[in-house]
Scaffold this motif. Structure first.
Motif, PDB file in Angstrom:
ATOM      1  N   THR A 126       0.898  -1.356  -0.299  1.00  0.00           N
ATOM      2  CA  THR A 126      -0.310  -0.410  -0.100  1.00  0.00           C
ATOM      3  C   THR A 126       0.599   1.395  -0.047  1.00  0.00           C
ATOM      4  O   THR A 126       2.297   1.083   0.915  1.00  0.00           O
ATOM      5  CB  THR A 126      -1.044  -0.283   1.236  1.00  0.00           C
ATOM      6  OG1 THR A 126      -1.709  -0.933   1.556  1.00  0.00           O
ATOM      7  CG2 THR A 126      -1.971   1.179   1.322  1.00  0.00           C
ATOM      8  N   ALA A 127       0.573   2.187  -0.655  1.00  0.00           N
ATOM      9  CA  ALA A 127       1.703   3.475  -1.211  1.00  0.00           C
ATOM     10  C   ALA A 127       1.556   4.482   0.034  1.00  0.00           C
ATOM     11  O   ALA A 127       0.500   4.528   0.631  1.00  0.00           O
ATOM     12  CB  ALA A 127       0.980   4.031  -2.493  1.00  0.00           C
ATOM     13  N   HIS A 128       2.716   4.891   1.028  1.00  0.00           N
ATOM     14  CA  HIS A 128       2.187   5.794   1.898  1.00  0.00           C
ATOM     15  C   HIS A 128       3.425   7.180   1.913  1.00  0.00           C
ATOM     16  O   HIS A 128       4.589   6.328   0.127  1.00  0.00           O
ATOM     17  CB  HIS A 128       2.789   4.739   2.833  1.00  0.00           C
ATOM     18  CG  HIS A 128       1.769   4.548   3.921  1.00  0.00           C
ATOM     19  ND1 HIS A 128       0.919   5.158   4.411  1.00  0.00           N
ATOM     20  CD2 HIS A 128       0.820   2.746   3.474  1.00  0.00           C
ATOM     21  CE1 HIS A 128      -0.003   4.509   4.844  1.00  0.00           C
ATOM     22  NE2 HIS A 128      -0.086   3.252   4.027  1.00  0.00           N
ATOM     23  N   PRO A 129       3.384   8.181   2.029  1.00  0.00           N
ATOM     24  CA  PRO A 129       4.262   8.702   1.925  1.00  0.00           C
ATOM     25  C   PRO A 129       6.010   8.847   2.446  1.00  0.00           C
ATOM     26  O   PRO A 129       6.283   9.859   3.220  1.00  0.00           O
ATOM     27  CB  PRO A 129       3.261  10.404   2.231  1.00  0.00           C
ATOM     28  CG  PRO A 129       2.215  10.068   3.292  1.00  0.00           C
ATOM     29  CD  PRO A 129       2.273   9.092   2.629  1.00  0.00           C
ATOM     30  N   PHE A 130       6.209   8.075   1.604  1.00  0.00           N
ATOM     31  CA  PHE A 130       8.124   8.303   2.453  1.00  0.00           C
ATOM     32  C   PHE A 130       9.104   7.587   0.870  1.00  0.00           C
ATOM     33  O   PHE A 130       8.237   7.040  -0.062  1.00  0.00           O
ATOM     34  CB  PHE A 130       7.700   7.319   3.460  1.00  0.00           C
ATOM     35  CG  PHE A 130       7.931   5.554   3.185  1.00  0.00           C
ATOM     36  CD1 PHE A 130       9.223   5.044   2.586  1.00  0.00           C
ATOM     37  CD2 PHE A 130       6.778   5.134   3.069  1.00  0.00           C
ATOM     38  CE1 PHE A 130       8.931   3.861   2.197  1.00  0.00           C
ATOM     39  CE2 PHE A 130       6.625   3.768   2.443  1.00  0.00           C
ATOM     40  CZ  PHE A 130       7.744   2.896   2.053  1.00  0.00           C
ATOM     41  N   GLN A 131      10.264   7.303   1.378  1.00  0.00           N
ATOM     42  CA  GLN A 131      10.971   7.047   0.124  1.00  0.00           C
ATOM     43  C   GLN A 131      11.900   6.628   0.423  1.00  0.00           C
ATOM     44  O   GLN A 131      12.296   7.191   2.176  1.00  0.00           O
ATOM     45  CB  GLN A 131      11.303   8.225  -0.652  1.00  0.00           C
ATOM     46  CG  GLN A 131      10.686   9.073  -1.685  1.00  0.00           C
ATOM     47  CD  GLN A 131      11.530   9.908  -2.117  1.00  0.00           C
ATOM     48  OE1 GLN A 131      12.165  10.935  -1.467  1.00  0.00           O
ATOM     49  NE2 GLN A 131      10.716  10.536  -2.723  1.00  0.00           N
ATOM     50  N   PHE A 132      12.554   5.055   0.075  1.00  0.00           N
ATOM     51  CA  PHE A 132      13.081   4.911  -0.324  1.00  0.00           C
ATOM     52  C   PHE A 132      14.896   5.636  -0.402  1.00  0.00           C
ATOM     53  O   PHE A 132      14.678   6.006  -1.926  1.00  0.00           O
ATOM     54  CB  PHE A 132      13.647   3.648  -0.340  1.00  0.00           C
ATOM     55  CG  PHE A 132      13.171   2.034   0.382  1.00  0.00           C
ATOM     56  CD1 PHE A 132      13.291   1.574   1.540  1.00  0.00           C
ATOM     57  CD2 PHE A 132      11.682   1.534  -0.733  1.00  0.00           C
ATOM     58  CE1 PHE A 132      12.679   0.859   2.004  1.00  0.00           C
ATOM     59  CE2 PHE A 132      10.411   0.655   0.370  1.00  0.00           C
ATOM     60  CZ  PHE A 132      11.262   0.290   1.959  1.00  0.00           C
ATOM     61  N   ARG A 133      16.036   5.179  -0.082  1.00  0.00           N
ATOM     62  CA  ARG A 133      16.653   6.691  -0.483  1.00  0.00           C
ATOM     63  C   ARG A 133      18.205   5.842  -0.758  1.00  0.00           C
ATOM     64  O   ARG A 133      18.909   5.023   0.197  1.00  0.00           O
ATOM     65  CB  ARG A 133      17.186   7.870   0.006  1.00  0.00           C
ATOM     66  CG  ARG A 133      15.900   8.230   0.131  1.00  0.00           C
ATOM     67  CD  ARG A 133      15.884   9.826   0.013  1.00  0.00           C
ATOM     68  NE  ARG A 133      16.192  10.732  -0.878  1.00  0.00           N
ATOM     69  CZ  ARG A 133      16.076  11.535  -1.941  1.00  0.00           C
ATOM     70  NH1 ARG A 133      14.625  11.414  -2.139  1.00  0.00           N
ATOM     71  NH2 ARG A 133      17.216  11.561  -2.852  1.00  0.00           N
ATOM     72  N   ARG A 134      19.044   5.764  -1.790  1.00  0.00           N
ATOM     73  CA  ARG A 134      20.416   5.816  -2.212  1.00  0.00           C
ATOM     74  C   ARG A 134      21.710   6.451  -1.766  1.00  0.00           C
ATOM     75  O   ARG A 134      20.931   6.791  -2.969  1.00  0.00           O
ATOM     76  CB  ARG A 134      20.638   4.413  -3.304  1.00  0.00           C
ATOM     77  CG  ARG A 134      20.704   5.094  -3.814  1.00  0.00           C
ATOM     78  CD  ARG A 134      20.986   3.408  -5.614  1.00  0.00           C
ATOM     79  NE  ARG A 134      20.789   4.812  -6.557  1.00  0.00           N
ATOM     80  CZ  ARG A 134      22.357   5.061  -6.931  1.00  0.00           C
ATOM     81  NH1 ARG A 134      23.387   5.260  -6.142  1.00  0.00           N
ATOM     82  NH2 ARG A 134      21.793   5.620  -8.569  1.00  0.00           N
ATOM     83  N   TRP A 135      23.033   6.100  -1.362  1.00  0.00           N
ATOM     84  CA  TRP A 135      23.385   6.852  -1.750  1.00  0.00           C
ATOM     85  C   TRP A 135      23.997   7.218  -3.044  1.00  0.00           C
ATOM     86  O   TRP A 135      24.214   6.059  -4.012  1.00  0.00           O
ATOM     87  CB  TRP A 135      24.976   6.531  -0.663  1.00  0.00           C
ATOM     88  CG  TRP A 135      24.657   7.301   0.720  1.00  0.00           C
ATOM     89  CD1 TRP A 135      24.099   5.524   2.011  1.00  0.00           C
ATOM     90  CD2 TRP A 135      24.888   7.780   1.210  1.00  0.00           C
ATOM     91  NE1 TRP A 135      24.497   6.705   2.518  1.00  0.00           N
ATOM     92  CE2 TRP A 135      24.344   7.801   2.940  1.00  0.00           C
ATOM     93  CE3 TRP A 135      25.106   9.125   1.205  1.00  0.00           C
ATOM     94  CZ2 TRP A 135      24.594   8.659   3.500  1.00  0.00           C
ATOM     95  CZ3 TRP A 135      24.878  10.468   2.023  1.00  0.00           C
ATOM     96  CH2 TRP A 135      24.454  10.305   3.250  1.00  0.00           C
TER      97      TRP A 135
END
Length: 179
Positions: free
Chosen positions: A128-137
């Motif tokens: 389920t979509a939520h307002p956040f992000q995975f991030r990578r360096w």
């Protein structure tokens, strides 16, 4: 393995799970995932009348909703959880027979408080979509968003034992037998 969860995720992400997939030469998963489910306990400081003491807290694995092998996210920003630093979120023992030498993809999945799998808004994949992000360096000063439902990284495992021999001892470039 150590992870970092932004304090802004605390209302959204409550649990995580780590899985390992064997991958082919193209980096695509093949076969069934292996869930990393060794028990994880973190130490924290708690108030004791007239004192502050160290106390353990087990993060998992626990069943939540229809999901198994979930681990509580230990947010350091939470005032009631003063976790000690330098603790690990999971152990991946690559020397086990489950992991013969080769390429593997380590995947982190995240879940809400009811055990529902969640993903970043606009990300491809299950959840389920939520307002956040995975991030990578992407550099020493920048990160990039990961446009998928999970964050993943491929590792090449080679548990070849290391060995060596002492042939001689040298002093100033010459063999030396002095004690």
């Amino acid at each position: 393995l150590r992870l970092w969860f932004s304090p802004e995720l605390e209302p959204i992400v409550k649990y995580y799970r780590l899985k390992v997939f064997p991958v082919n030469d193209a980096g695509s998963p093949v076969g069934q995932p292996i869930v990393l489910n060794s028990s994880v306990t973190w130490d924290k400081l708690v108030d004791n009348p007239g004192d502050v003491v160290r106390a353990p807290e087990t993060l998992g694995p626990v069943p939540v909703g229809a999901e198994n092998d979930l681990f509580k996210v230990p947010y350091w920003s939470s005032p009631e959880h003063r976790y000690l630093s330098g603790q690990f979120h999971q152990v991946w023992n690559t020397a086990q027979p489950l992991f013969p030498d080769g390429k593997y993809m380590l995947v982190i999945e995240v879940f809400d408080g009811a055990g529902n799998r969640i993903k970043p808004n606009g990300a491809a994949g299950p959840g389920t979509a939520h307002p956040f992000q995975f991030r990578r360096w992407s550099s020493t000063v920048d990160t990039d968003p990961v446009p998928y439902a999970d964050a993943a990284h491929v590792f090449w495992i080679d548990n070849t034992p290391v060995g060596g021999d002492i042939v001689d001892l040298r002093k100033n470039g010459s063999i030396n037998t002095a004690e």
